[in-house]
Design a protein around this motif. Structure first.
Motif, short mmCIF file in Angstrom:
data_model
loop_
_atom_site.label_atom_id
_atom_site.label_comp_id
_atom_site.label_asym_id
_atom_site.label_seq_id
_atom_site.Cartn_x
_atom_site.Cartn_y
_atom_site.Cartn_z
N ASP A 108 23.31 3.31 54.47
CA ASP A 108 23.43 3.57 55.91
C ASP A 108 23.30 5.05 56.24
O ASP A 108 23.20 5.42 57.42
CB ASP A 108 24.75 3.02 56.44
CG ASP A 108 25.98 3.71 55.86
OD1 ASP A 108 25.87 4.29 54.76
OD2 ASP A 108 27.05 3.66 56.50
N LYS A 109 23.27 5.91 55.23
CA LYS A 109 23.12 7.35 55.44
C LYS A 109 21.69 7.83 55.18
O LYS A 109 21.40 9.02 55.32
CB LYS A 109 24.08 8.12 54.53
CG LYS A 109 25.55 7.75 54.71
CD LYS A 109 26.04 8.09 56.10
CE LYS A 109 27.53 7.80 56.26
NZ LYS A 109 28.02 8.12 57.62
N LEU A 110 20.79 6.92 54.83
CA LEU A 110 19.45 7.35 54.43
C LEU A 110 18.57 7.72 55.62
O LEU A 110 17.69 8.59 55.49
CB LEU A 110 18.79 6.26 53.59
CG LEU A 110 19.41 6.07 52.20
CD1 LEU A 110 18.75 4.89 51.48
CD2 LEU A 110 19.26 7.34 51.36
N ASN A 111 18.76 7.10 56.75
CA ASN A 111 17.97 7.49 57.92
C ASN A 111 18.30 8.93 58.34
O ASN A 111 17.40 9.70 58.71
CB ASN A 111 18.21 6.53 59.08
CG ASN A 111 17.47 5.22 58.90
OD1 ASN A 111 16.44 5.15 58.24
ND2 ASN A 111 18.01 4.14 59.47
N ALA A 112 19.57 9.30 58.28
CA ALA A 112 19.96 10.67 58.59
C ALA A 112 19.37 11.65 57.57
O ALA A 112 18.95 12.76 57.92
CB ALA A 112 21.48 10.80 58.64
#
Length: 377
Positions: A284-288
């Motif tokens: 869930d942190k990969l787009n950021a």
């Protein structure tokens, strides 16, 4: 006669996953997929034996299912459920037997096994361990037969690898994920299969999978990824120790615990056997992280294309030059403000990582836990 019939019906309930109440909302099914109809078969059989003799959830446990698909050389593939009976003995219940000539490196086979596991033991939460050969984001067949000019840079088949017998990537095998007599599974096909469910976690017990390319491709398939940016020694995960945390702890705590056990296992050795890397990724942190990388890559194209890659931490051997440390690479091209923003995003995406000081003949001086491909001019 009624008593006998009642006993038989009760016995059927005990040996089936379907007897649980339909309103149960916390069932978790772990599927371990051994694609071992290849040069790793003997190691897979050892891992399976360690697994099958380890901790298993009780038949009374209404929330935890452990299912194992195994396909080793000269063996008929099977999907089984494992549990402890009322006497504490481990029981293997065969769910399905597959044709002898099944291709376990086929996306269609993986899809079939996933569907069979769900039909036998339906669950709301899913975990997956994928065991085989692998070569990260590379296209099928590319690792050993790259479609580029060698110019003296690439490892040639005639060059001897003194560690070939120790690692899960033999020089005679080309791979992406899985290998079955020359067949492989492309990363995009793997993503499509994994889209069948949203997994709590996916663990890769195979080589070179902790790339930012792999993580980003699979970001919508699962909450967590546990994998290695380097090769993995052929012994793989310590299977006698992994089922208990996966069936008793929350996903992030369980995966961190397995990573620590994995590293402790390999740190107990000396010499070349003291070789391991591990990375836990929060998808869930990969787009950021992608957003933090975007301006760096857009604004520093010329620096990237002229970068001396020999000064970036490698995760490969024999000039298989597709796997460099993400943090070390970005740090050499980004401006200070851009790098700080990137580093915060990277630290959020990688809550746990660890590595030995060396992996075989690779000195690990910098370790972010994720590799990246650096383009050639």
């Amino acid at each position: 006669m009624k008593r006998i019939l009642g006993f038989l019906l009760a016995l059927l309930c005990v040996t089936s996953c379907h007897w649980f109440e339909p309103e149960q909302k916390d069932r978790h099914a772990l599927l371990i997929y051994f694609s071992g109809n290849n040069s790793l078969a003997s190691y897979g059989e050892d891992d399976f034996q360690n697994l099958s003799s380890s901790y298993m959830p009780s038949i009374r446990d209404k929330e935890q299912f452990v299912l194992v698909y195994r396909h080793f050389t000269d063996q008929t593939p099977t999907l089984s459920r494992f549990y402890r009976d009322r006497r504490g003995q481990t029981v293997e219940e065969v769910i399905r037997t597959y044709p002898f000539d099944t291709n376990s490196a086929s996306a269609a086979t993986l899809q079939t096994v996933i569907d069979d596991a769900e039909n036998a033991c339906p669950a709301e939460h899913h975990g997956l361990i994928l065991w085989s050969h692998a070569s990260g984001f590379l296209p099928v067949g590319y690792f050993n037969n790259p479609r580029e000019s060698a110019r003296g840079e690439l490892f040639t088949p005639g060059e001897s690898d003194p560690y070939a017998w120790m690692v899960k990537s033999g020089e005679d095998v080309s791979k992406s994920f899985a290998e079955d007599h020359g067949s492989e599974m492309d990363l995009a096909d793997l993503r499509q299969v994994l889209s069948r469910f949203h997994y709590d976690y996916v663990i890769f017990d195979c080589c070179l999978m902790s790339n930012i390319e792999v993580a980003y491709e699979l970001r919508n398939c699962c909450d967590y990824l546990l994998m290695s940016p380097t090769e993995i020694l052929a012994d793989g995960l310590p299977y006698s120790e992994i089922i208990e945390p996966l069936t008793t702890l929350q996903p992030e705590a369980a995966l961190r615990d397995i990573g620590q056990r994995y590293m402790a296992y390999y740190r107990s050795f000396s010499g070349a056997f003291r070789s391991a890397t591990i990375t836990l990724v929060r998808t869930d942190k990969l787009n950021a992280l992608a957003e933090a990388c975007k301006p760096i890559f857009q604004e520093h194209t010329s620096e990237i294309m002229t970068l001396n890659r020999s000064g970036v931490q490698p995760y490969f051997r024999f000039n298989k030059h597709w796997f460099y440390d993400l943090d070390d690479f970005v740090g050499q091209v980004a401006g200070s403000g851009q790098y700080d923003n990137f580093k915060r995003a990277l630290d959020a995406a990688v809550p746990y990582k660890d590595a030995t000081e060396h992996f075989l003949d690779i000195d690990i001086k910098k370790y972010s836990g994720l590799s990246i491909y650096i383009p050639r001019p």
